[in-house]
Design an enzyme around this catalytic site. Structure first.
Site, PDB file in Angstrom:
ATOM      1  N   ASP A 128     -54.694   5.700  54.571  1.00  0.00           N
ATOM      2  CA  ASP A 128     -54.138   5.900  55.905  1.00  0.00           C
ATOM      3  C   ASP A 128     -53.031   4.862  56.084  1.00  0.00           C
ATOM      4  O   ASP A 128     -52.907   3.915  55.310  1.00  0.00           O
ATOM      5  CB  ASP A 128     -55.215   5.783  56.992  1.00  0.00           C
TER       6      ASP A 128
HETATM    7  C1  BGC Z   1     -53.256   8.223  61.380  1.00  0.00           C
HETATM    8  C2  BGC Z   1     -53.261   9.375  60.405  1.00  0.00           C
HETATM    9  C3  BGC Z   1     -51.858   9.914  60.254  1.00  0.00           C
HETATM   10  C4  BGC Z   1     -50.938   8.781  59.830  1.00  0.00           C
HETATM   11  C5  BGC Z   1     -49.504   9.215  59.648  1.00  0.00           C
HETATM   12  C6  BGC Z   1     -52.225   7.168  61.023  1.00  0.00           C
HETATM   13  O1  BGC Z   1     -52.123   6.188  61.991  1.00  0.00           O
HETATM   14  O2  BGC Z   1     -54.537   7.641  61.436  1.00  0.00           O
HETATM   15  O3  BGC Z   1     -54.124  10.382  60.847  1.00  0.00           O
HETATM   16  O4  BGC Z   1     -51.843  10.964  59.339  1.00  0.00           O
HETATM   17  O5  BGC Z   1     -50.969   7.771  60.824  1.00  0.00           O
HETATM   18  O6  BGC Z   1     -48.919   9.525  60.858  1.00  0.00           O
END
Ligand code: BGC
Length: 765
Positions: free
Chosen positions: A253
């Site tokens: 993530d």
């Molecule tokens: C989120 C993810 C997301 C990623 C990219 C993160 O902060 O937890 O779900 O895909 O950002 O935007």
């Protein structure tokens, strides 16, 4: 293909160009720096607004690839500098709505359309679906997720993945795993016992991986049992690849954690969004011998295997013109399959004419989806007010005018930073409700034929919801429902409440007042039209709850082990929210539910708890009404594959066409492990049945699906004895039962990701 580089007039080295069948050769030709570059994301080559990318290495014919959110549609920038074309994407129903359809075929159709937008906008991977379990209704991202039940979640997710990947683009199934709260999400340690981990929190991922083969998985920010998931060899190699046979890549993530080297070793193939410090750590670790280059090579190989599948590698000429109109129609027509009719005293459907007093700010500024990375830049949101007008109703203009003015006022206050809704990351806050005095309501009751009240809620990434004024209604909402019901009922007129919400709210204290309640959820950009279609009977709702609506928040077993509950609820209204859901700069103080969260409820989540403990709920798991009625025939059940195969015929016995979801709960023989009263083991949905029409549904569950996990023996075990198969219209409305006799079977597995200290779990049976 092998090209030859010419440097300063001299032949330097042979340079293969990547193709699907020369991955070994390319890997051999890569320098250490290039390998480290490939496993760390970068910004280049990105479609504007896409969340991330992988880095290109042109020398070896390796293109960059593009990763974008997810999950209610593609999230990219709708406009680009110096470009008059727009790049909007369809706002599809959120994950919870998809699960409430109980219709895997429909989900696959919707995500096939969603995947076309991914492909036609030049994106390689959609960062979706989100599939953490609804452990607790206050999790701020539950709307992105599917259900409190791992089988429903896993099957819906598998259908989601198949639909997207049909378009030759990939998904990133997230957030693996245990990311069940947003508060302090990047540091929180989810302490989970082995049985609950395997039966609940990993089971839905396991089903998806085995059935749908996602291209990528996203490891979460949090820890499980003391180790960051991104750095857990047990999780990313032990479970994922060794036990479940996963072949794709794992990406982090979005954040840069210091333990990059551990992440590479654990089997986390890609760091996103990527930082130079991560590349440097990898190069240094290989050079000083703390990272085995074989680990890096293994990950690089998997990256190359991923890259050769992507449209960017294949040079796909995308159109930037997906079928937005066609997809909008699909959203309008399919959302009612995930909307849940909770109550109907017979006033719905209504004839599409007459005067309606439409109360509630969310009626005039309706909510299509959640906030944060799950927000989609959609071309429009059809408000419920517009939907009702379009259907033929006349809205009370004085009321509509008042709400429109109030909406603009609150929005302007909010823009000035003067309150007007909690601050959210990406997307808009829900505006706080406004009080309407009783005299005004009284005159509305005189001049209109019926009332509709819309209750709005929204949430998203970086923060969890609160018990007070969020799970529970606010005082203004409570008075609004009470006063409107009183005044309209006095005038002999009906009241419908529409819940335009992203997560569970309290219903028990007020549900007796209105004549009908429609749980519309946040069903995408056509929200107003989909609601109007149901209220007028153009669509027959067939959604059923994918989670339990409890009588009170504190009835939920995890309520004492979740932020913002009880005492904490009042002390922490300020919260640790914000972009990363971090602690706002505070040091780790070992605070319960913030720095660590103990899953003391074990396997007793949702209906598993309520049904077994005999605790009354407001609306049970699997519940949902229809405008028609269905009769279930006598079922057949026979033992098969160590499990069973069952059939039942469902007949539409009412006056209008409709669909029915049938839920198969299984009660296991006693004597072995303690088990829930029953568990969902299969489900199915009929096609649209005309009045009088029938359909026979077939269900299967094999021995492994019936198994429970024995922690001591580290073994999945299917008990021998008499199983009762229950054919339910909900978890508590069982229409037919049959039995079969099962044989004992077991599967020994590695002990992985064990808790550092034993978890004191509650006992229910
Ligand atoms: C989120 C993810 C997301 C990623 C990219 C993160 O902060 O937890 O779900 O895909 O950002 O935007």
């Amino acid at each position: 293909m092998t090209a030859t580089a010419v440097i300063c007039g001299a032949v330097a080295w042979a340079q293969p160009k990547l193709s699907a069948d020369n991955i070994d050769e390319v890997l051999k030709a890569m320098t250490l720096e290039e390998k480290a570059t490939l496993v760390v994301g970068g910004r280049g080559n990105s479609v504007p607004g896409a969340a991330g990318a992988t880095q290109a290495i042109p020398r070896l014919g390796i293109p960059g690839t593009v990763l974008a959110d997810g999950p209610a549609g593609l999230r990219i920038s709708p406009t680009r500098q110096g470009d008059s074309q727009t790049y909007y994407c369809t706002g599809f129903p959120v994950g919870t709505v998809l699960a409430c359809t109980w219709n895997t075929e429909l989900v696959e159709q919707l995500t096939t359309a969603m995947g076309q937008e991914v492909h036609e906008y030049g994106v390689d991977v959609l960062l979706a679906p989100g599939m953490n379990l609804h452990r607790n209704p206050l999790c701020g991202r539950n709307f992105e997720y599917f259900s409190e039940d791992p089988l429903l979640s896993g099957k819906i997710s598998a259908a989601y993945v198949k639909g997207i990947q049909k378009n030759d683009v990939g998904v990133s199934v997230k957030h693996f795993a245990g990311n069940d709260q947003e508060i302090n999400r990047s540091e929180n340690d989810a302490r989970i016992g082995q049985r609950a981990l395997r039966e609940l929190y990993l089971k839905n991922f396991e089903i998806t991986i085995r059935e749908a083969k996602p291209w990528t998985i996203m490891s979460s920010y949090n820890k499980i049992n003391g180790t960051y998931t991104q750095q857990s060899h047990d999780l990313l190699t032990g479970f994922l690849r060794d036990e479940w046979g996963y072949q794709g890549i794992v990406m982090t993530d979005w954040g840069n954690k210091a333990g990059t080297v551990n992440a590479v070793h654990a089997g986390n193939d890609l760091m996103e969004p990527g930082a130079a410090s991560e590349t440097q750590r990898i190069v240094e670790a290989v050079n000083n011998g703390t990272l085995d280059v074989a680990d890096l090579d293994r990950n690089v190989r998997r990256m190359l295997e991923y890259i050769v599948k992507t449209p960017n590698f294949k040079g796909y000429k995308y159109s930037n013109k997906p079928d937005l109109d066609g997809h909008a129609r699909m959203v309008r027509e399919s959302a009612p399959e995930g909307m849940v009719l909770l109550k109907n005293n017979g006033n719905l459907p209504m004839e599409a004419k007459g005067n309606i007093a439409l109360f509630g700010l969310s009626a005039y500024k309706s909510i299509a989806g959640g906030t944060g990375s799950g927000n989609v830049n959609k071309p429009y949101i059809r408000n419920i007010s517009e939907g009702l007008e379009g259907a033929g109703f006349t809205l009370d203009s004085r009321l509509a005018d008042f709400y429109a003015k109030h909406r603009d006022y609150v929005a302007s206050q909010s823009a000035l930073g003067m309150g007007g809704g909690r601050n959210v990351m990406l997307g808009e806050a829900v505006l706080p409700e406004v009080a309407i005095n009783q005299a005004a309501i009284q005159s509305c009751a005189q001049r209109n034929d019926a009332a509709v009240i819309v209750i709005g809620r929204n949430a998203g990434e970086g923060d969890d919801r609160r018990m007070v004024d969020d799970f529970e209604l606010t005082d203004i909402e409570r008075s609004l429902i009470r006063d409107v019901c009183n005044e309209f009922h006095k005038a002999g007129k009906k009241v419908t409440v529409v819940m335009n919400i992203g997560g569970v709210i309290e219903t028990a204290s007020w549900k007796s007042q209105p004549d009908a309640i429609l749980l519309a959820w946040t069903p995408g950009q056509e929200v107003g039209n989909s609601v109007a279609d149901i209220l007028t009977g153009k669509s027959n709702p067939s959604g059923k709850l994918s989670m339990t609506f409890p009588l009170s928040y504190l009835d939920i077993p995890s309520s004492q082990n979740f932020p913002y509950t009880g005492q904490q609820a009042r002390q922490q209204q300020g919260g640790f929210g914000g972009f990363g859901g971090g602690r706002g700069g505070q040091q780790n103080a070992g605070t319960r539910n913030i720095d660590y969260t103990t899953y003391a409820e074990g396997i007793w989540v949702g209906y598993r708890y309520f049904n077994t403990a005999g605790v009354e709920v407001s609306y049970p798991f699997g519940y949902g009404l229809s405008y028609t009625t269905f009769e279930y025939s006598k079922p057949t059940v026979k033992a098969k594959d160590g499990g069973f195969e069952a059939t039942i015929t469902v007949k539409n016995t009412g006056k209008v066409a409709g669909k029915e979801a049938v839920e198969i709960y299984v009660s296991a023989p006693g004597g072995g492990l303690v088990k829930p009263e029953s568990e969902l083991k299969a489900f199915g949905k009929t096609r649209l049945l005309q009045p009088g029409e029938s359909q026979t549904l077939t269900f299967k569950a094999d021995a492994y699906t019936l198994a429970s996990f024995n922690e001591e023996a580290s073994e999945w075990q299917t008990a021998a004895g008499k199983y009762t198969v229950k054919f339910g219209a909900s978890a508590t409305d069982i229409r037919a039962t049959a039995t079969f006799s099962g044989k004992a079977k077991s599967w020994k597995v590695e002990k992985l990701l064990l808790p550092q200290q034993p978890i004191q779990e509650i006992a229910v049976r």
